[in-house]
Structures are given as structure tokens and as C-alpha cells.
Design an enzyme around this catalytic site. Structure first.
Site, PDB file in Angstrom:
ATOM      1  N   TRP A  28       0.812  -1.218   0.000  1.00 43.16           N
ATOM      2  CA  TRP A  28       0.000   0.000   0.000  1.00 43.16           C
ATOM      3  C   TRP A  28       0.846   1.268   0.000  1.00 43.16           C
ATOM      4  O   TRP A  28       0.310   2.362  -0.125  1.00 43.16           O
ATOM      5  CB  TRP A  28      -0.954  -0.004   1.188  1.00 43.16           C
ATOM      6  CG  TRP A  28      -0.324  -0.481   2.465  1.00 43.16           C
ATOM      7  CD1 TRP A  28       0.321   0.270   3.392  1.00 43.16           C
ATOM      8  CD2 TRP A  28      -0.270  -1.840   2.931  1.00 43.16           C
ATOM      9  NE1 TRP A  28       0.772  -0.524   4.422  1.00 43.16           N
ATOM     10  CE2 TRP A  28       0.423  -1.820   4.167  1.00 43.16           C
ATOM     11  CE3 TRP A  28      -0.748  -3.053   2.440  1.00 43.16           C
ATOM     12  CZ2 TRP A  28       0.654  -2.985   4.907  1.00 43.16           C
ATOM     13  CZ3 TRP A  28      -0.518  -4.203   3.171  1.00 43.16           C
ATOM     14  CH2 TRP A  28       0.170  -4.166   4.386  1.00 43.16           C
ATOM     15  N   GLU A  41      -5.957   0.831   5.039  1.00 42.92           N
ATOM     16  CA  GLU A  41      -6.093   1.352   6.395  1.00 42.92           C
ATOM     17  C   GLU A  41      -7.195   0.635   7.167  1.00 42.92           C
ATOM     18  O   GLU A  41      -7.066   0.397   8.370  1.00 42.92           O
ATOM     19  CB  GLU A  41      -6.351   2.861   6.361  1.00 42.92           C
ATOM     20  CG  GLU A  41      -5.182   3.693   5.853  1.00 42.92           C
ATOM     21  CD  GLU A  41      -3.924   3.512   6.693  1.00 42.92           C
ATOM     22  OE1 GLU A  41      -4.023   3.108   7.868  1.00 42.92           O
ATOM     23  OE2 GLU A  41      -2.827   3.795   6.174  1.00 42.92           O
ATOM     24  N   GLN A  46      -6.469  -3.333  13.839  1.00 53.65           N
ATOM     25  CA  GLN A  46      -6.554  -4.535  14.692  1.00 53.65           C
ATOM     26  C   GLN A  46      -6.010  -5.788  14.010  1.00 53.65           C
ATOM     27  O   GLN A  46      -6.348  -6.903  14.390  1.00 53.65           O
ATOM     28  CB  GLN A  46      -8.016  -4.775  15.136  1.00 53.65           C
ATOM     29  CG  GLN A  46      -8.597  -3.641  15.961  1.00 53.65           C
ATOM     30  CD  GLN A  46     -10.047  -3.857  16.300  1.00 53.65           C
ATOM     31  OE1 GLN A  46     -10.914  -3.812  15.441  1.00 53.65           O
ATOM     32  NE2 GLN A  46     -10.330  -4.100  17.567  1.00 53.65           N
ATOM     33  N   LEU A  84      -9.202 -11.996   7.705  1.00 57.58           N
ATOM     34  CA  LEU A  84      -8.935 -10.727   8.392  1.00 57.58           C
ATOM     35  C   LEU A  84      -9.772 -10.551   9.658  1.00 57.58           C
ATOM     36  O   LEU A  84      -9.403  -9.786  10.545  1.00 57.58           O
ATOM     37  CB  LEU A  84      -9.195  -9.549   7.442  1.00 57.58           C
ATOM     38  CG  LEU A  84      -8.238  -9.441   6.263  1.00 57.58           C
ATOM     39  CD1 LEU A  84      -8.737  -8.405   5.261  1.00 57.58           C
ATOM     40  CD2 LEU A  84      -6.840  -9.070   6.750  1.00 57.58           C
ATOM     41  N   GLY A  85     -10.911 -11.225   9.734  1.00 54.55           N
ATOM     42  CA  GLY A  85     -11.762 -11.088  10.910  1.00 54.55           C
ATOM     43  C   GLY A  85     -12.401  -9.708  11.017  1.00 54.55           C
ATOM     44  O   GLY A  85     -12.245  -8.868  10.131  1.00 54.55           O
ATOM     45  N   TYR A 124      -9.262   8.249  12.698  1.00 52.62           N
ATOM     46  CA  TYR A 124      -8.002   7.670  12.221  1.00 52.62           C
ATOM     47  C   TYR A 124      -8.009   7.490  10.705  1.00 52.62           C
ATOM     48  O   TYR A 124      -7.075   7.909  10.012  1.00 52.62           O
ATOM     49  CB  TYR A 124      -7.736   6.319  12.886  1.00 52.62           C
ATOM     50  CG  TYR A 124      -6.613   5.595  12.191  1.00 52.62           C
ATOM     51  CD1 TYR A 124      -5.293   5.955  12.426  1.00 52.62           C
ATOM     52  CD2 TYR A 124      -6.883   4.609  11.238  1.00 52.62           C
ATOM     53  CE1 TYR A 124      -4.253   5.339  11.738  1.00 52.62           C
ATOM     54  CE2 TYR A 124      -5.851   3.989  10.551  1.00 52.62           C
ATOM     55  CZ  TYR A 124      -4.544   4.357  10.803  1.00 52.62           C
ATOM     56  OH  TYR A 124      -3.522   3.760  10.107  1.00 52.62           O
ATOM     57  N   ASP A 142      -3.048   6.035  15.696  1.00 56.30           N
ATOM     58  CA  ASP A 142      -3.379   4.653  16.022  1.00 56.30           C
ATOM     59  C   ASP A 142      -2.598   4.238  17.259  1.00 56.30           C
ATOM     60  O   ASP A 142      -1.985   5.075  17.938  1.00 56.30           O
ATOM     61  CB  ASP A 142      -3.094   3.725  14.836  1.00 56.30           C
ATOM     62  CG  ASP A 142      -1.606   3.552  14.553  1.00 56.30           C
ATOM     63  OD1 ASP A 142      -0.773   4.287  15.148  1.00 56.30           O
ATOM     64  OD2 ASP A 142      -1.251   2.669  13.747  1.00 56.30           O
ATOM     65  N   CYS A 196       9.859   1.573  18.488  1.00 55.14           N
ATOM     66  CA  CYS A 196       9.232   1.890  19.782  1.00 55.14           C
ATOM     67  C   CYS A 196       8.117   0.873  20.052  1.00 55.14           C
ATOM     68  O   CYS A 196       6.945   1.213  20.201  1.00 55.14           O
ATOM     69  CB  CYS A 196       8.690   3.318  19.761  1.00 55.14           C
ATOM     70  SG  CYS A 196       8.222   3.955  21.386  1.00 55.14           S
ATOM     71  N   CYS A 203      15.589   1.500  21.798  1.00 59.44           N
ATOM     72  CA  CYS A 203      15.856   2.932  21.953  1.00 59.44           C
ATOM     73  C   CYS A 203      17.161   3.359  21.278  1.00 59.44           C
ATOM     74  O   CYS A 203      17.285   4.497  20.810  1.00 59.44           O
ATOM     75  CB  CYS A 203      15.886   3.303  23.433  1.00 59.44           C
ATOM     76  SG  CYS A 203      14.307   3.028  24.286  1.00 59.44           S
TER      77      CYS A 203
END
Length: 358
Positions: A28, A41, A46, A84-85, A124, A142, A196, A203
Site C-alpha cells: 500500500w 487502512e 486490529q 482478516l476477521g 483515524y 493509532d 518503539c 531505543c
């Protein structure tokens, strides 16, 4: 000196410089087609990136435009979203595609206000599509972005409560690079997904670590703060597996139930615990099916929200064609929208010819 100058650069400049070198090559990210970006998106919500790649390309090959998806039947929708649920996302995406056809001539609108009015487009999705597809100065917040902001600025509020959400969004908007909003949003998500991370953040590889509050104060393991998760619920579910030349016996899930419109193996439902002795009686009571239920031929694991499901499939048979009651035969091919637990049972219990393994 060069290192100190780089560290002193604005947050967005450091982030975008890192993203230009470290960004993953994802399907994408090779397009600016607003429909393709919108689809990605919705799929990514999830769902892990790796789990989206194949369904994304399969979906766009079948539905390359909003108009093509707007005309999709329920079964076509369910099959296209397979793996994908959270199928409600697909239904809302189709509602949005139909609105695009009805109100915008089939073209995803480039105006943020018009985008926001489309069904299924929340804050979002609006920020992601507006910034990535159209270059509009909007943030997309997100879970990855919440984590980056909460750690970098030391946000102590719960990020899943209103004060914390406002603080995170305000900071993301303050950082936003108006010249490259799409890249900025993707870079924030990329940083949260690859550096992160929720556990063991790297870090030392972070382009903005020098002024990170969580790193300086040793709070990376505590931030972001969220409400306690719901406790897991163990479910011992059972289904009957009846196979024949026409496929397998199943039932179409009614409107208003989870996974409405899909086909599942017969039983009281995967969120209901039942013992082996009760399965035949339940099938008779619920469906009028008089099945001889035998031993377990497959045991699979599945998770739905906070439910941890152990699903046991019992071999079963009907004495006569009329003994199946309200159940119906459904093909085992890819055109039948079997639920994910049902497909897991098929993989575990059936051979390539669709018969029970010896």
C-alpha cells in the site's frame, strides 16, 4: 558536532530522515490511489501487517474501485475479507463505497469534510486517507502513534481515556510536518511498529531518542498507560462435522449475531461451552437435526476479543436426508464464506479430497 546538530533538529525532520532510509516496502506504500489506501487502512486496523499483505492484493484484484465493491454481494464481501476477521469493517467499507458512488460519482472525495461524512470513516481513517492520498495536513493516531507520543513526551494520562487521547492528538498535531503529512503519519506508525515497540523497545535505534522523556526517566516499560484489559474467558466449544459429496453441513449465521452471513459448523456457537454429551441434544433442539455424534476428530484453538476458545469437532452422521433438519449442505471451496474456526477444523480434520482423515 554533526550528531548534536542532527539531534537538535525538529522532531519531524529527524523522524522523516529516518523514515526515508528505514521504511518497509509494503504494497500500500506503492500507490497514491485513495481507494487502495482506504482499503489498506481499514484492513490494518486490529490486524498485523503480515496478515494483511495477501488479502489486500487479493481484494484489490477483485474490487479495484469503490464502484466494484459497492456492487458486491454479502457472500462476495465475506469471501474477499477472508482471514482478516472483524467483518463489520468490511460491511462499513462497502457502505462507504456505496456512498462514494451515490454522492461522488465513484471517486473518493479529496475534501476532508466530505471524507468524514462517509460511513465507516472515523478520525483515524480520515487522517490516514486525507494525508497519504491527498497530502492534507491531518494526523492519523493509532496504537503505534499513541505509544510513540506517550513515551516521547512522558504522557501519564490513560491514552484510552478522553484526557489522554486529547493530549496525544494535540502533540501529534504540533509535530505534524505540513509539507509531508502522509509520510509523517506513516513514519510515526513505522517507528511504533518497528522500534518503539510495546515490549523491548530498541531505543538505541530511535531517531528521536535524545529528548525522549520515557528513555530519560526509565518509563518505557510503563508507558503508555491504559485501562486494565478484560480478563480472558476460557471456552470449551464443540461442533459436529458431517461431510459428504456436497460438502459439509453448516448453518448460515443470522443477522444480528457475530459473524452474521457467514457459514459455521453446527453447534451452540464458538462462544458457548458444552460437553460432548450435550452436543447431539443441542443440535436436535436448535436445528431439528438428528445426528449420531461420535468422537473428536479435530481440536483447534481460536481467539475472539477476550475469549480463548478450544474448539472440538466431533465426527457425526445423519441417518436419513431429512434428519439434517434446518442445517444445509455447503461446499468446501473458497466461494463459501465459512467462518475462520470452521476452516481451521477443515484443515485439521479433512484430507485434500474433503473426506475425514483416517
Amino acid at each position: 558536532m554533526a550528531r548534536r546538530a542532527a539531534d537538535a533538529a525538529p522532531f519531524a525532520a529527524r523522524l522523516l530522515r529516518w523514515f526515508a532510509a528505514a521504511r518497509r516496502d509494503l504494497p500500500w506504500r506503492r500507490t497514491r490511489d485513495p481507494w487502495a489506501i482506504w482499503v489498506s487502512e481499514i484492513m490494518l486496523q486490529q490486524t498485523r501487517v503480515e496478515a494483511v499483505k495477501v488479502p489486500y492484493e487479493r481484494f484489490l484484484a477483485r474490487f479495484p474501485t469503490p464502484a466494484s465493491f459497492a456492487a458486491a454481494s454479502d457472500d462476495e464481501l465475506l469471501v474477499a475479507w477472508r482471514g482478516l476477521g472483524y467483518y463489520r469493517r468490511a460491511r462499513l467499507l462497502r457502505d462507504g463505497a456505496r456512498a462514494v458512488v451515490a454522492a461522488h460519482g465513484g471517486a473518493v472525495p479529496a475534501d476532508a469534510g466530505a471524507l468524514a461524512e462517509l460511513p465507516g470513516v472515523g478520525a483515524y481513517t480520515l487522517g490516514a486517507v486525507a494525508s497519504i492520498a491527498f497530502g492534507l495536513p491531518a494526523v492519523a493516531v493509532d496504537g503505534n502513534v499513541e505509544r510513540v507520543v506517550a513515551r516521547h513526551r512522558g504522557v501519564r494520562e490513560l491514552v484510552d481515556a478522553a484526557p489522554g487521547r486529547r493530549a496525544v492528538r494535540a502533540q501529534a498535531e504540533a509535530w505534524l510536518d505540513g509539507a509531508q503529512p502522509g509520510d509523517f503519519n506513516q513514519a510515526m506508525m513505522e517507528l511504533g511498529a518497528t522500534v518503539c515497540t510495546p515490549k523491548s523497545p530498541r531505543c538505541g535505534d530511535c531517531p528521536v531518542a535524545v529528548d525522549c522523556v520515557a528513555r530519560a526517566e526509565g518509563l518505557a516499560g510503563e508507558l503508555p498507560r491504559k485501562k486494565p484489559p478484560r480478563p480472558a474467558v476460557a471456552v470449551e466449544a464443540r461442533v459436529a462435522l458431517v461431510v459428504g459429496p456436497q460438502g459439509a453441513l453448516g448453518r448460515r449465521i443470522a443477522a444480528g449475531e457475530p459473524n452474521a452471513g457467514q457459514v459455521e459448523l453446527p453447534g451452540p456457537g464458538v462462544l458457548t461451552s458444552i460437553d460432548a454429551d450435550g452436543l447431539a441434544a443441542d443440535l436436535r433442539e436448535r436445528f431439528g437435526a438428528k445426528l449420531a455424534v461420535a468422537g473428536v476428530v479435530a481440536t483447534v484453538q481460536h481467539a475472539i476479543t477476550h475469549h480463548r476458545i478450544t474448539l472440538r469437532a466431533h465426527a457425526a452422521a445423519a441417518a436419513t436426508p431429512t434428519a439434517i433438519g434446518a442445517l444445509r449442505w455447503h461446499a468446501l471451496d473458497g466461494d463459501t464464506p465459512w467462518t475462520t474456526p470452521s476452516r481451521k477444523v477443515f484443515r485439521a480434520a479433512l484430507g485434500a479430497d474433503g473426506t475425514l482423515r483416517a
